[in-house]
Design a protein around this motif. Structure first.
Motif, PDB file in Angstrom:
ATOM      1  N   PRO A   1       0.835  -1.215   0.000  1.00  0.00           N
ATOM      2  CA  PRO A   1       0.000   0.000   0.000  1.00  0.00           C
ATOM      3  C   PRO A   1       0.862   1.255   0.000  1.00  0.00           C
ATOM      4  O   PRO A   1       2.059   1.202   0.316  1.00  0.00           O
ATOM      5  CB  PRO A   1      -0.806  -0.133   1.300  1.00  0.00           C
ATOM      6  CG  PRO A   1       0.074  -0.945   2.200  1.00  0.00           C
ATOM      7  CD  PRO A   1       0.819  -1.903   1.311  1.00  0.00           C
ATOM      8  N   TRP A   2       0.193   2.398  -0.301  1.00  0.00           N
ATOM      9  CA  TRP A   2       0.933   3.648  -0.518  1.00  0.00           C
ATOM     10  C   TRP A   2       0.389   4.786   0.345  1.00  0.00           C
ATOM     11  O   TRP A   2      -0.792   4.831   0.676  1.00  0.00           O
ATOM     12  CB  TRP A   2       0.819   4.076  -1.993  1.00  0.00           C
ATOM     13  CG  TRP A   2       1.609   3.213  -2.925  1.00  0.00           C
ATOM     14  CD1 TRP A   2       1.248   1.992  -3.421  1.00  0.00           C
ATOM     15  CD2 TRP A   2       2.895   3.500  -3.464  1.00  0.00           C
ATOM     16  NE1 TRP A   2       2.237   1.497  -4.236  1.00  0.00           N
ATOM     17  CE2 TRP A   2       3.265   2.400  -4.286  1.00  0.00           C
ATOM     18  CE3 TRP A   2       3.779   4.571  -3.341  1.00  0.00           C
ATOM     19  CZ2 TRP A   2       4.470   2.352  -4.973  1.00  0.00           C
ATOM     20  CZ3 TRP A   2       4.986   4.526  -4.038  1.00  0.00           C
ATOM     21  CH2 TRP A   2       5.313   3.428  -4.839  1.00  0.00           C
ATOM     22  N   ILE A   3       1.292   5.711   0.664  1.00  0.00           N
ATOM     23  CA  ILE A   3       0.910   7.033   1.175  1.00  0.00           C
ATOM     24  C   ILE A   3       1.157   7.999   0.023  1.00  0.00           C
ATOM     25  O   ILE A   3       2.304   8.171  -0.411  1.00  0.00           O
ATOM     26  CB  ILE A   3       1.736   7.437   2.402  1.00  0.00           C
ATOM     27  CG1 ILE A   3       1.526   6.436   3.531  1.00  0.00           C
ATOM     28  CG2 ILE A   3       1.335   8.852   2.864  1.00  0.00           C
ATOM     29  CD1 ILE A   3       2.400   6.693   4.754  1.00  0.00           C
ATOM     30  N   LEU A   4       0.080   8.610  -0.474  1.00  0.00           N
ATOM     31  CA  LEU A   4       0.150   9.400  -1.704  1.00  0.00           C
ATOM     32  C   LEU A   4      -0.209  10.860  -1.457  1.00  0.00           C
ATOM     33  O   LEU A   4      -1.016  11.164  -0.565  1.00  0.00           O
ATOM     34  CB  LEU A   4      -0.830   8.838  -2.741  1.00  0.00           C
ATOM     35  CG  LEU A   4      -0.614   7.396  -3.199  1.00  0.00           C
ATOM     36  CD1 LEU A   4      -1.798   6.942  -4.030  1.00  0.00           C
ATOM     37  CD2 LEU A   4       0.687   7.291  -3.994  1.00  0.00           C
ATOM     38  N   PRO A   5       0.347  11.759  -2.268  1.00  0.00           N
ATOM     39  CA  PRO A   5      -0.171  13.132  -2.271  1.00  0.00           C
ATOM     40  C   PRO A   5      -1.577  13.116  -2.865  1.00  0.00           C
ATOM     41  O   PRO A   5      -1.875  12.289  -3.731  1.00  0.00           O
ATOM     42  CB  PRO A   5       0.815  13.888  -3.161  1.00  0.00           C
ATOM     43  CG  PRO A   5       1.423  12.842  -4.028  1.00  0.00           C
ATOM     44  CD  PRO A   5       1.459  11.578  -3.224  1.00  0.00           C
ATOM     45  N   PRO A   6      -2.465  14.009  -2.429  1.00  0.00           N
ATOM     46  CA  PRO A   6      -3.855  13.982  -2.916  1.00  0.00           C
ATOM     47  C   PRO A   6      -3.955  14.261  -4.416  1.00  0.00           C
ATOM     48  O   PRO A   6      -3.060  14.862  -5.017  1.00  0.00           O
ATOM     49  CB  PRO A   6      -4.531  15.103  -2.107  1.00  0.00           C
ATOM     50  CG  PRO A   6      -3.648  15.323  -0.928  1.00  0.00           C
ATOM     51  CD  PRO A   6      -2.262  15.029  -1.392  1.00  0.00           C
ATOM     52  N   LEU A   7      -5.057  13.820  -4.994  1.00  0.00           N
ATOM     53  CA  LEU A   7      -5.351  14.156  -6.382  1.00  0.00           C
ATOM     54  C   LEU A   7      -5.380  15.677  -6.544  1.00  0.00           C
ATOM     55  O   LEU A   7      -5.931  16.389  -5.701  1.00  0.00           O
ATOM     56  CB  LEU A   7      -6.697  13.564  -6.800  1.00  0.00           C
ATOM     57  CG  LEU A   7      -6.735  12.053  -7.046  1.00  0.00           C
ATOM     58  CD1 LEU A   7      -8.178  11.591  -7.219  1.00  0.00           C
ATOM     59  CD2 LEU A   7      -5.906  11.693  -8.285  1.00  0.00           C
ATOM     60  N   GLY A   8      -4.793  16.173  -7.605  1.00  0.00           N
ATOM     61  CA  GLY A   8      -4.754  17.614  -7.834  1.00  0.00           C
ATOM     62  C   GLY A   8      -3.518  18.280  -7.282  1.00  0.00           C
ATOM     63  O   GLY A   8      -3.233  19.428  -7.630  1.00  0.00           O
ATOM     64  N   SER A   9      -2.757  17.612  -6.420  1.00  0.00           N
ATOM     65  CA  SER A   9      -1.508  18.185  -5.916  1.00  0.00           C
ATOM     66  C   SER A   9      -0.451  18.101  -7.015  1.00  0.00           C
ATOM     67  O   SER A   9      -0.543  17.291  -7.941  1.00  0.00           O
ATOM     68  CB  SER A   9      -1.040  17.462  -4.657  1.00  0.00           C
ATOM     69  OG  SER A   9      -0.804  16.098  -4.926  1.00  0.00           O
ATOM     70  N   ILE A  10       0.588  18.929  -6.902  1.00  0.00           N
ATOM     71  CA  ILE A  10       1.547  19.051  -7.999  1.00  0.00           C
ATOM     72  C   ILE A  10       2.392  17.792  -8.184  1.00  0.00           C
ATOM     73  O   ILE A  10       2.983  17.601  -9.242  1.00  0.00           O
ATOM     74  CB  ILE A  10       2.461  20.285  -7.820  1.00  0.00           C
ATOM     75  CG1 ILE A  10       3.223  20.215  -6.494  1.00  0.00           C
ATOM     76  CG2 ILE A  10       1.661  21.556  -7.911  1.00  0.00           C
ATOM     77  CD1 ILE A  10       4.202  21.355  -6.305  1.00  0.00           C
ATOM     78  N   LEU A  11       2.445  16.909  -7.168  1.00  0.00           N
ATOM     79  CA  LEU A  11       3.251  15.700  -7.288  1.00  0.00           C
ATOM     80  C   LEU A  11       2.468  14.501  -7.813  1.00  0.00           C
ATOM     81  O   LEU A  11       3.050  13.593  -8.413  1.00  0.00           O
ATOM     82  CB  LEU A  11       3.871  15.358  -5.924  1.00  0.00           C
ATOM     83  CG  LEU A  11       4.707  14.075  -5.823  1.00  0.00           C
ATOM     84  CD1 LEU A  11       5.847  14.097  -6.845  1.00  0.00           C
ATOM     85  CD2 LEU A  11       5.254  13.904  -4.423  1.00  0.00           C
ATOM     86  N   ARG A  12       1.151  14.482  -7.624  1.00  0.00           N
ATOM     87  CA  ARG A  12       0.393  13.254  -7.870  1.00  0.00           C
ATOM     88  C   ARG A  12       0.495  12.784  -9.335  1.00  0.00           C
ATOM     89  O   ARG A  12       0.811  11.619  -9.601  1.00  0.00           O
ATOM     90  CB  ARG A  12      -1.061  13.473  -7.479  1.00  0.00           C
ATOM     91  CG  ARG A  12      -1.965  12.249  -7.658  1.00  0.00           C
ATOM     92  CD  ARG A  12      -1.551  11.068  -6.771  1.00  0.00           C
ATOM     93  NE  ARG A  12      -2.510   9.987  -6.895  1.00  0.00           N
ATOM     94  CZ  ARG A  12      -3.544   9.802  -6.087  1.00  0.00           C
ATOM     95  NH1 ARG A  12      -3.729  10.647  -5.061  1.00  0.00           N
ATOM     96  NH2 ARG A  12      -4.378   8.810  -6.253  1.00  0.00           N
ATOM     97  N   ASP A  13       0.200  13.645 -10.280  1.00  0.00           N
ATOM     98  CA  ASP A  13       0.204  13.226 -11.687  1.00  0.00           C
ATOM     99  C   ASP A  13       1.575  12.753 -12.163  1.00  0.00           C
ATOM    100  O   ASP A  13       1.690  11.670 -12.764  1.00  0.00           O
ATOM    101  CB  ASP A  13      -0.305  14.353 -12.585  1.00  0.00           C
ATOM    102  CG  ASP A  13      -1.822  14.511 -12.490  1.00  0.00           C
ATOM    103  OD1 ASP A  13      -2.479  13.591 -11.967  1.00  0.00           O
ATOM    104  OD2 ASP A  13      -2.337  15.550 -12.926  1.00  0.00           O
ATOM    105  N   PRO A  14       2.657  13.518 -11.927  1.00  0.00           N
ATOM    106  CA  PRO A  14       3.963  13.017 -12.390  1.00  0.00           C
ATOM    107  C   PRO A  14       4.389  11.734 -11.679  1.00  0.00           C
ATOM    108  O   PRO A  14       5.067  10.893 -12.276  1.00  0.00           O
ATOM    109  CB  PRO A  14       4.929  14.172 -12.079  1.00  0.00           C
ATOM    110  CG  PRO A  14       4.218  15.060 -11.125  1.00  0.00           C
ATOM    111  CD  PRO A  14       2.765  14.902 -11.397  1.00  0.00           C
TER     112      PRO A  14
END
Length: 318
Positions: free
Chosen positions: A203-216
């Protein structure tokens, strides 16, 4: 000079600006009268005088209360900005008269400035104990409007894309690579060799959708054929991420933590990510300029970044 020019340049007072902002805040003249300790007729009279002097209707009276017209919205926006500048001037004058050296309002992006800013504050307090700082944490979308309006002097953290800067000036301070991290107890931390395929079941700890890191980040993982599982936590809180890594088998995407720092019970996975984000830096509004205290803060940020890059403990000397 037109009537509008004359009124704005000669007759418009700070009390008019405060009245506009208060009416816009409450949208109810009775409430405005209560908080300003005057009568409703007095509020109505002051507003009528202002509208007559400008020759413009600033508010419409409706069943839902008083609502700003497009003229009102324009003037209210500038009123808030002017009052913010006046408050800053008041704070600087008070600081000078009391013998202190000023106050800096700093916005911090916690996921990317949690190491740099504390070190810079340590340097600042060594240089100038009388310079005080108010730090507010937030996201790019919440802090940049505050910076534009003058409620903040600086924003420190991961720099946004250049096409979003507008009237902001930036200074790059620190390249902090994005790393994949786990707790030291994690099964992957004990593997002698590691491949991207080994990450697939965790499992992962992710930056939220829409944050500058999530898409890349998602694109980088897809390139290595690592699909994200449905088991994840989304947060920008560095504190939540650090705490959860210590008690779980999650993988987090983090930056700004030295891989060999014994004070952090984390393990950096030896898998290289491309440069996903811009450097950490500092932003300010070029149209407002920097106060002496804000300039000093920028200097301390530069020194802290240099010492972090060189591997020195900031504030401890060379």
């Amino acid at each position: 000079m037109s009537e509008l020019d004359w009124y704005l340049q000669i007759n418009l007072k700070a009390r008019h600006l405060r009245l506009l902002v208060t009416i816009d805040t409450y949208r109810n003249l009775t409430q405005v009268a209560d908080v300003t300790h005057v009568t409703v007729p007095a509020v109505s009279k002051s507003l009528a005088e202002l509208e007559r002097g400008l020759g413009l209707t600033l508010f419409s009276r409706t069943a839902q209360g008083v609502l700003p017209t497009p003229y009102g919205e324009c003037l209210i926006r500038h009123a808030r900005s002017i009052l913010s500048v006046l408050h800053q001037a008041r704070d600087e004058l008070k600081a000078l008269s009391s013998g202190t050296e000023g106050k800096v309002h700093v916005g911090m992006l916690p996921a990317s400035a949690s190491v740099l800013l504390p070190h810079a504050l340590s340097i600042l307090k060594q240089r100038s104990p009388g310079t005080n700082v108010m730090v507010s944490e937030g996201t790019t979308s919440s802090l940049l409007p505050e910076l534009w309006q003058g409620h903040l002097d600086l924003v420190v953290g991961r720099l946004p894309p250049p096409d979003t800067l507008g009237s902001f000036e930036e200074k790059e301070l620190l390249e902090e690579p994005v790393m994949l991290m786990t707790g030291r107890h994690h099964p992957l931390a004990r593997k002698k060799t590691l491949t991207w395929a080994d990450l697939r079941s965790y499992p992962w700890i992710l930056p939220p959708l829409g944050s500058i890191l999530r898409d890349p980040l998602e694109r980088a993982l897809e390139a290595h054929e690592v699909p994200l599982t449905n088991n994840y936590i989304e947060t920008l809180s560095i504190h939540v991420a650090r705490a959860h890594l210590q008690v779980s088998d999650f993988i987090a995407v983090m930056s700004g933590i030295p891989a060999n720092d014994p004070t952090h019970p984390f393990h950096v996975l030896p898998l290289s990510l491309p440069r996903l984000l811009r450097p950490t830096g500092v932003l300010w509004n070029r149209n407002r300029g920097l106060t002496p205290s804000a300039r000093l803060m920028v200097s301390c940020l530069e020194e802290a970044a240099e010492q972090l890059t060189m591997g020195h403990e900031p504030g401890s000397g060379r």
